[in-house]
Scaffold this motif. Sequence first.
Motif, short mmCIF file in Angstrom:
data_model
loop_
_atom_site.label_atom_id
_atom_site.label_comp_id
_atom_site.label_asym_id
_atom_site.label_seq_id
_atom_site.Cartn_x
_atom_site.Cartn_y
_atom_site.Cartn_z
N THR A 77 -17.12 -4.59 19.01
CA THR A 77 -17.19 -3.23 18.63
C THR A 77 -15.64 -2.76 17.69
O THR A 77 -14.70 -3.65 17.89
CB THR A 77 -17.00 -2.20 19.98
N PRO A 78 -15.99 -2.02 17.18
CA PRO A 78 -14.73 -1.40 16.29
C PRO A 78 -13.73 -0.87 16.69
O PRO A 78 -13.80 -0.35 17.97
CB PRO A 78 -15.34 -0.36 15.24
N PHE A 79 -12.44 -1.24 16.37
CA PHE A 79 -11.24 -0.40 16.92
C PHE A 79 -10.14 -0.27 15.78
O PHE A 79 -10.34 -1.07 14.76
CB PHE A 79 -10.43 -1.17 17.90
N ALA A 80 -9.05 0.54 16.24
CA ALA A 80 -8.37 0.88 14.80
C ALA A 80 -6.78 1.45 15.58
O ALA A 80 -6.95 2.14 16.54
CB ALA A 80 -8.91 2.04 14.10
N PHE A 81 -5.68 0.94 14.92
CA PHE A 81 -4.63 1.49 15.30
C PHE A 81 -3.78 2.21 14.23
O PHE A 81 -3.95 1.76 13.14
CB PHE A 81 -3.80 0.36 15.74
N GLU A 82 -3.08 3.37 14.78
CA GLU A 82 -2.42 4.00 13.69
C GLU A 82 -1.19 3.29 13.27
O GLU A 82 -0.61 2.74 14.25
CB GLU A 82 -1.91 5.28 14.18
N ALA A 83 -0.65 3.39 11.76
CA ALA A 83 0.08 2.29 11.24
C ALA A 83 1.16 3.28 10.43
O ALA A 83 2.03 2.57 10.10
CB ALA A 83 -0.29 1.15 10.33
N THR A 84 0.84 4.61 10.48
CA THR A 84 1.45 5.55 9.57
C THR A 84 3.06 5.21 9.57
O THR A 84 3.63 5.03 8.52
CB THR A 84 1.26 6.96 9.89
N ALA A 85 3.66 5.13 10.59
CA ALA A 85 5.04 5.23 10.81
C ALA A 85 5.76 3.75 10.37
O ALA A 85 7.00 3.96 9.93
CB ALA A 85 5.51 5.45 12.27
N GLU A 113 -7.19 5.29 5.05
CA GLU A 113 -6.29 6.26 5.02
C GLU A 113 -7.02 7.74 5.12
O GLU A 113 -7.96 7.82 4.89
CB GLU A 113 -6.00 6.62 3.43
N ALA A 114 -6.35 8.56 5.85
CA ALA A 114 -7.05 9.81 6.39
C ALA A 114 -6.12 10.98 6.41
O ALA A 114 -4.86 10.83 6.52
CB ALA A 114 -7.51 9.75 7.91
N PRO A 115 -6.47 12.26 6.18
CA PRO A 115 -5.58 13.25 6.19
C PRO A 115 -4.93 13.44 7.77
O PRO A 115 -5.17 12.64 8.61
CB PRO A 115 -6.52 14.61 6.05
N ALA A 116 -3.90 14.47 7.88
CA ALA A 116 -2.81 14.49 8.83
C ALA A 116 -3.99 15.04 10.02
O ALA A 116 -3.72 14.52 11.21
CB ALA A 116 -2.00 15.63 8.69
N THR A 117 -4.85 16.00 9.70
CA THR A 117 -6.03 16.12 10.88
C THR A 117 -7.31 15.69 10.23
O THR A 117 -7.42 16.33 9.10
CB THR A 117 -5.93 17.73 11.00
N PHE A 118 -8.00 14.98 11.02
CA PHE A 118 -9.29 14.30 10.35
C PHE A 118 -10.26 14.37 11.49
O PHE A 118 -10.05 14.77 12.46
CB PHE A 118 -9.00 12.76 9.78
N ILE A 119 -11.51 14.24 10.97
CA ILE A 119 -12.60 14.28 11.83
C ILE A 119 -12.64 12.72 12.52
O ILE A 119 -12.93 11.57 11.86
CB ILE A 119 -13.99 14.48 10.87
N ALA A 120 -12.32 12.98 14.24
CA ALA A 120 -12.38 11.83 14.65
C ALA A 120 -13.64 11.32 15.31
O ALA A 120 -13.94 10.30 15.82
CB ALA A 120 -11.12 12.00 15.71
N TYR A 155 0.61 -1.17 0.03
CA TYR A 155 -0.11 0.00 -0.04
C TYR A 155 0.99 1.23 0.00
O TYR A 155 1.84 1.42 0.76
CB TYR A 155 -0.92 0.14 1.14
N THR A 156 0.57 2.28 -0.84
CA THR A 156 1.29 3.39 -0.98
C THR A 156 0.15 4.65 -0.75
O THR A 156 -0.76 4.50 -1.35
CB THR A 156 1.87 3.74 -2.32
N PRO A 157 0.22 5.40 0.02
CA PRO A 157 -0.76 6.35 0.79
C PRO A 157 -0.94 7.39 -0.43
O PRO A 157 0.22 7.60 -1.46
CB PRO A 157 -0.38 7.06 1.96
N SER A 158 -2.10 7.74 -0.82
CA SER A 158 -2.31 8.56 -2.02
C SER A 158 -2.01 10.10 -1.51
O SER A 158 -1.36 10.68 -2.48
CB SER A 158 -3.89 8.59 -2.46
N GLY A 159 -1.99 10.26 -0.24
CA GLY A 159 -1.62 11.68 0.21
C GLY A 159 -0.13 11.73 0.81
O GLY A 159 0.08 10.86 1.46
N ALA A 160 0.64 12.75 0.57
CA ALA A 160 1.76 13.11 1.04
C ALA A 160 1.99 12.81 2.52
O ALA A 160 2.76 12.35 3.07
CB ALA A 160 2.48 14.26 0.47
N ASN A 161 0.90 13.76 3.15
CA ASN A 161 1.04 13.68 4.67
C ASN A 161 -0.31 12.65 5.53
O ASN A 161 -0.67 12.73 6.45
CB ASN A 161 0.57 14.98 5.03
#
Length: 626
Positions: free
Chosen positions: A163-171, A214-221, A126-132
Motif C-alpha cells: 500500500t502507498p505511504f508518504a512522509f513530509e520532507a519540507t523542512a 509538491e502540494a500547497p500548504a493546505t491541501f486535499i488529504a 529539487y526546488t519547490p515551485s511554490g513559496a509555501n
Amino acid sequence: MNAAAPTFLMPSLLKSSCFLLLTALTARAAPVNASLRPGLDLNGQWHRIVDPYDTGYYDYRLQPYDAAAQPSGGFFLDRRPQAETDLIEYSFDASPLLAVPGDWNSQDERLLYYEGTVWYRRLFDYTPSGANSRVFLWFGAANYEADVYLNGHKLGHHVGGFTPFAFEATALLQPSGNSLVVRVNNQRRRAGVPTVMTDWWNYGGLTRDVRLVEAPATFIADCAIHLASGARDRIAVRVRLDGAQPVQKITITIPELSLTAGSTTGADGVAAIELAAPGLALWSPDRPKLYTVTVAAETDGLTDEIGFRTIAVRGHDILLNGQPLFLRGICLHEENPLRGGRAFSPADATLLLGWARELNCNFVRLAHYPHNEHMARLADKLGLLLWEEIPVYWAITWDDPDTLANARNQLAELIGRDQNRASVIVWSVANETPVGEARTRFLRTLIDDARSRDGTRLVSAAMEVRTDPADADHKIVDDPLGEFTDLQSFNEYVGWYDGLPEKIARVRWTISRDKPVIISEFGADAVQGMHGGPNTRFSEEYQEQVYRLTLPMLDKIPQFRGCTPWILCDFRSPRRVLPQIQDGWNRKGLIGENGQRKKAFDVLKAYYAGHLGVPEPRGSTTTDQR
Ligand code: GCU
C-alpha cells in the motif's frame, strides 16, 4: 498447512510499545492522488547495499543508530570519507544499482531467495515551485518494512508491503544534492501481515513508483466521490483538507454534465457535498463511462476520472446498477510471468487484464494483497470489476494487537487509495483463515472498518469449506464469518487437493446462509505442454477435466453468482519444489510462465461466453439494499 517461525533474531524493541512508537513515525496526512500531482519522478537506477546483518541499522549492541539524537553511524547518513584517515566501511557511490520500481529478487539471481535488508540511495535536486509549498516523499509500496531518511534525518517508518505511504520532507529538502536513503526489509515475521507462510514469492524492495510530490500548504488529504446512498442520479463528495487553513470554499465541477456545486469546509477541514446529476450515465462493464470531476479548494485542487455505479446484494443476487450480475472472474497475482518479478507498470496491467478479457472475464480477484494503482485505474477504463484484498492470509497471530493494527492500517491505506475506483466492488479482508473466536473477532473488526470507511461496496473474505465427517462427498459452508459478509465466497479444491476429478460430479453442498455464492478459488496444477490422461497429475488434461466438471457442478448451486478460478497464470512460489514440474512455480495458471495457454483456458473462456447475458433468476429472493 503448518507454519515454522523464521529464526531471524530481532531485539526486544520490536514489542508492542515499539509498534505504537513506530506508528507515531508512520505516515501522517499526505496529499490525495499523490501519483497524479506535480513533483519529481524518482524512479530509475538507485544504488543499493545488501545488508543481511543490518549492519547499517544496528550497532553491535543491536541498538538502532537512528534512535540516537546524534547518530554515530548508520548507512542513512550516506557518509563519504573526507580525509585519508576516515574509516567508513560502506559506499553507496561504489555500490551496484537496482531499478526502481522493481523487486530485487528478479533483478539479480543472487538475490532470488534473499530475505533481509537492502539499502537504497538516490540523489536528487529539487526546488519547490511554490513559496509555501509542502513536499512529500511518496512510495507506491515497499515490501515489507521501510525506513525513509532524507539528508541523514529519519522521515518515517512504514509497515506493509502493498500500500502507498508518504512522509513530509519540507523542512529537510535542499535545492540540490539531496540524499534519499531507504532501508527496505522483507523479512517474514510470525506476527506480520502476511505471516511467515504464504504461497507466493516474497519479492522485496521498492516495488512501485517513487515520487517527490509538491502540494500547497493546505491541501486535499482525502476525497471520496460516489453516488449518494440509494440514489443513481445524486453524487456525494466528502473532502478533507490538511493544513493551517482548514476552512475553505470547495467547488465540485463535472463539465460534461454542466454540474457545479459548492460548500465550505468546517474547522476540521471537512466538507460533505451532494449534487443532483440528472442524465448521469452509470458505469458498467458494458459501458465503462468515466466523468472528469474536479474538486477545487481555495488553495488546492484535483481532477480525476470517476465512474458512478451502485453495487448491492439482494437475496441470492448481486446487483450492479440494480441489475442482477454474474461474475465471470479469474484470480491473479501481481506478477508478470514473462518478465519475471512483481508487476508494477501500466504495461504490466495491460498485459494481465488483457489476458483476463481474452477469457471473457468481467471480474478479477486481485490476490492476496493490494495490487498497484495502475491495475484499478485500467480496470475502470476497461470495464472490469475488481475484488481487492489485504494479506490476512492463513494463520495470522489473531490475538496480537499489533497484528490487528497493522491489518487495519493496510485496509485503511487500500481504501484511501482506491475508494474512487468504480471497478472495485468488493473489499476482502482475508483468505483461508482458520475458524475460531479470536480470528472471527479480528476479521469482524476489519469488516466494520471497511463498512465505516466506505459504505458503498460489498465486503467479504475467501472462506473455507468443511467436509461432513459422515460423508466425504458432502461439503458444508457454515463459516461463522459468513454472517457478517455480503457474499458467501469460499475456496474449494475438489478434484485436486480433495480427491480426483471424478469426485467433482458427486459433491453435494450445504450452504448455511441465503447470500450470493462466489467461488473465490478452484483449480488444478498443469505444466503447460505436458499431456496425459484426465487423471495424470500436472497434465493439461487433468486441469481441463477439473474445469469441465467443476463449472456444471457449480451451476447446480442455487445461489451461485460467479467465480474466480485459481489462477490466470503460473506464478512463483517458494513452496513449490517438485523438480521438472514446479521448480519454484505454482502451476495452476491457465497460462504458463511462457505466456502459452493451457487447454483449460478454452474451457473457461467458452463457459463464460455462455454467461455473457444477465443471469436468469434462480432460488428464493429476500431484500437487502445498500
Ligand atoms: C490456496 C491459496 C492460494 C494458493 C492455492 C494453491 O487456496 O489461497 O494462495 O496458491 O490454494 O494451493 O495453489
